[in-house]
Write an enzyme that holds these catalytic residues in place. Sequence first.
Site, PDB file in Angstrom:
ATOM      1  CG  LEU A  80      -2.024  -1.034   1.514  1.00 44.66           C
ATOM      2  CD1 LEU A  80      -2.777  -0.993   2.448  1.00 44.66           C
ATOM      3  CD2 LEU A  80      -2.746  -1.140   0.026  1.00 44.66           C
ATOM      4  CE  LYS A 107      -5.058  -5.344   1.902  1.00 43.12           C
ATOM      5  NZ  LYS A 107      -3.943  -6.247   1.986  1.00 43.12           N
TER       6      LYS A 107
END
Length: 134
Positions: A80, A107
């Site tokens: 990420l 997420k």
Amino acid sequence: MEDIEILRGDKLVLRGMMFHGYHGVKPEERKLGQKFLIDVDAWMDLRKACQSDQLTDTLSYTDIYRIVKGIVEGTPQNLLESVAQLISSTTLAKHPQVTAIRVKVGKPHVAVQGPIDYLGVEILRYRSIDAPPN
């Protein structure tokens, strides 16, 4: 101290952008993909736009939205952190009026023991440090 002053200024705010992407290190993340939740703050001087009421004196939210969409729905990244960095570096490169950018990538659907809204990362980048003029 100068960078702290930047964060007290004007900014464009994009919240709750959601896209389907294939980022992650697990094979199932790369195969099935998942939803990613993105927030962006883009600092820039909005005084001229406030006075003129003209889009040409600011940056359209859709320009940033397209950058985020292209990256999140684009080439898979393992981390990420990499997704957030690509969003920030692309925005700084394409829009010189942006002086700083904060990108949050979350997420919402992760396999953890217990309830959560999302897990993710947040980065803050400054033009003066991370994208100095050539």
